[in-house]
Design a protein around this motif. Structure first.
Motif, short mmCIF file in Angstrom:
data_model
loop_
_atom_site.label_atom_id
_atom_site.label_comp_id
_atom_site.label_asym_id
_atom_site.label_seq_id
_atom_site.Cartn_x
_atom_site.Cartn_y
_atom_site.Cartn_z
N UNK A 131 7.57 -14.88 -22.45
CA UNK A 131 8.38 -14.45 -23.59
C UNK A 131 9.77 -15.08 -23.56
N UNK A 132 10.24 -15.34 -22.35
CA UNK A 132 11.58 -15.92 -22.22
C UNK A 132 11.56 -16.93 -21.08
N UNK A 133 11.79 -18.19 -21.42
CA UNK A 133 11.71 -19.28 -20.44
C UNK A 133 13.12 -19.75 -20.08
N UNK A 134 13.38 -19.84 -18.80
CA UNK A 134 14.67 -20.35 -18.32
C UNK A 134 14.55 -21.78 -17.83
N UNK A 158 4.74 -27.08 -27.14
CA UNK A 158 3.85 -26.13 -26.46
C UNK A 158 3.88 -24.76 -27.12
N UNK A 159 4.91 -24.48 -27.91
CA UNK A 159 5.00 -23.19 -28.58
C UNK A 159 5.97 -22.21 -27.97
N UNK A 160 6.85 -22.68 -27.09
CA UNK A 160 7.87 -21.80 -26.49
C UNK A 160 8.93 -21.48 -27.54
N UNK A 161 9.28 -20.20 -27.67
CA UNK A 161 10.20 -19.78 -28.73
C UNK A 161 11.60 -19.45 -28.23
N UNK A 253 18.17 -10.49 -21.53
CA UNK A 253 16.82 -10.45 -20.95
C UNK A 253 16.71 -11.36 -19.73
N UNK A 254 15.87 -10.96 -18.80
CA UNK A 254 15.61 -11.79 -17.62
C UNK A 254 14.52 -12.81 -17.95
N UNK A 255 14.71 -14.07 -17.59
CA UNK A 255 13.65 -15.06 -17.84
C UNK A 255 12.38 -14.71 -17.07
N UNK A 256 11.26 -14.89 -17.72
CA UNK A 256 9.98 -14.68 -17.04
C UNK A 256 9.67 -15.81 -16.07
N UNK A 257 9.98 -17.02 -16.49
CA UNK A 257 9.71 -18.22 -15.69
C UNK A 257 10.95 -19.10 -15.71
N UNK A 258 11.32 -19.63 -14.56
CA UNK A 258 12.50 -20.48 -14.43
C UNK A 258 12.07 -21.84 -13.91
N UNK A 297 2.76 -25.75 -14.64
CA UNK A 297 3.63 -24.67 -14.17
C UNK A 297 3.46 -23.42 -15.03
N UNK A 298 3.39 -23.60 -16.34
CA UNK A 298 3.23 -22.44 -17.23
C UNK A 298 1.86 -21.80 -17.02
N UNK A 299 0.83 -22.62 -16.86
CA UNK A 299 -0.52 -22.09 -16.66
C UNK A 299 -0.61 -21.31 -15.36
N UNK A 300 -0.03 -21.82 -14.31
CA UNK A 300 -0.08 -21.12 -13.03
C UNK A 300 0.69 -19.80 -13.10
N UNK A 301 1.79 -19.77 -13.86
CA UNK A 301 2.54 -18.53 -14.00
C UNK A 301 1.72 -17.47 -14.74
N UNK A 302 1.01 -17.90 -15.76
CA UNK A 302 0.22 -16.92 -16.54
C UNK A 302 -0.93 -16.33 -15.73
#
Length: 310
Positions: A131-134, A158-161, A253-258, A297-302
């Motif tokens: 939801x929130x990418x850093x 990729x669709x990051x908002x 908000x805290x980033x979900x992934x940095x 990186x995004x796939x592994x986080x999910x």
């Protein structure tokens, strides 16, 4: 000398008996002078030889001084060890450079395969969990605006908002207008660091952001629990700080992934109170960024299961 003295007395007695005392005295005197000169000559030679021996011995002992010899020995060892350490450092540096070069080749091949769809695992990304990418970028690399824009274009594709852009010195803040113009309208829909865009939401953060809010929160907690001497003084936890920040209206908000782009494996000073549950991934230098590795990186986080505790 005793033998000469007795010989002299004997010749003197004979001369007295024979009446030739003057001749004998002259002969004996010349004999004694001769012997005396010989003895003195031998004594001088002996003395000089002793002096030469003593001088040579002192020179020998000075050259064979154990402390000096030990210092010379360690000096030779240190010189040879310095050379060996210098060579060893170059060998280690060469090995590490080769390993990094091989690693970059594998990363490039992996990114190529992912980007072109040869690896189906990373095709469908569950962006609902991001939801929130850093994005953390080293300040020196953040000055390369074209690279940052290219990175943001990949994330937009990729669709990051929602993205939080951070660098230590606030270089990205100075390029805010460039990013706004590139990725949507320049109209601000939310007052504060979050700037709403048609396609993406940005937050620009540097090392100075948040310090004032945390200082105010600490002051608020101090006045609430410590000014009044009768009130209970609790052990401050994350909950107390969060409540104080909410009271001040300074909760971001805290980033979900940095994703960290830089030469070192650290968050480069990103506010620690905002990465309590954030997953951090070091992506290497910005100039070597790869689209396929971002997807990985995004796939592994999910696929990661996070346990927050009680």
């Amino acid at each position: 000398m005793i033998v000469i003295f007795h010989t002299y007395r004997l010749f003197l007695a004979i001369a007295t008996i024979s009446g030739r005392t003057t001749f004998i005295n002259g002969f004996i005197a010349s004999t004694i002078d001769l012997h005396t000169s010989l003895i003195l000559t031998q004594f001088v030679r002996f003395k000089h030889s002793n002096l030469d021996f003593i001088h040579h011995r002192s020179r020998y002992h000075s050259t064979m001084d154990p402390v000096a010899e030990l210092q010379k020995f360690f000096r030779r060892i240190s010189q040879s060890s310095n050379v060996m350490l210098f060579l060893l450092w170059h060998v280690v540096h060469l090995i590490i450079s080769v390993l990094y070069f091989v690693r970059e080749i594998f990363r490039a091949i992996e990114s190529y395969l992912i980007t072109n769809g040869y690896v189906n695992t990373y095709t469908n990304l569950n962006l609902g969990r991001v939801k929130y990418l850093g994005i953390v970028i080293d300040s020196d690399e953040a000055r390369n605006t074209s690279k940052v824009v290219e990175l943001l274009e990949w994330l937009s594709a990729l669709g990051v908002k929602k993205i939080c852009l951070y660098d230590l010195e606030g270089v990205l803040k100075k390029s805010k207008a460039v990013f706004m113009e590139r990725f949507g309208s320049t109209e601000d829909s939310v007052a504060g660091p979050l700037v709403s865009k048609k396609r993406m939401d940005f937050e620009f953060v540097s090392i100075t952001d948040g310090k004032e809010a945390v200082a105010k929160a600490a002051n608020l907690l101090f006045k609430k629990y410590y000014v009044d001497g009768d009130s209970e003084k609790p052990f401050f936890t994350e909950t107390h700080l969060t409540e104080a920040l909410k009271t001040l209206g300074a909760v971001e908000p805290d980033p979900d992934l940095l994703l960290i782009y830089g030469p070192v494996r650290c968050h480069l000073g990103f506010p620690a109170w905002r990465i309590r549950y954030t997953e951090m991934v070091h992506m290497g230098p910005l100039k070597y960024k790869k689209f396929g590795l971002i997807m990985k990186a995004i796939h592994r986080f999910t696929k990661v299961k996070q346990n927050y505790g009680s």
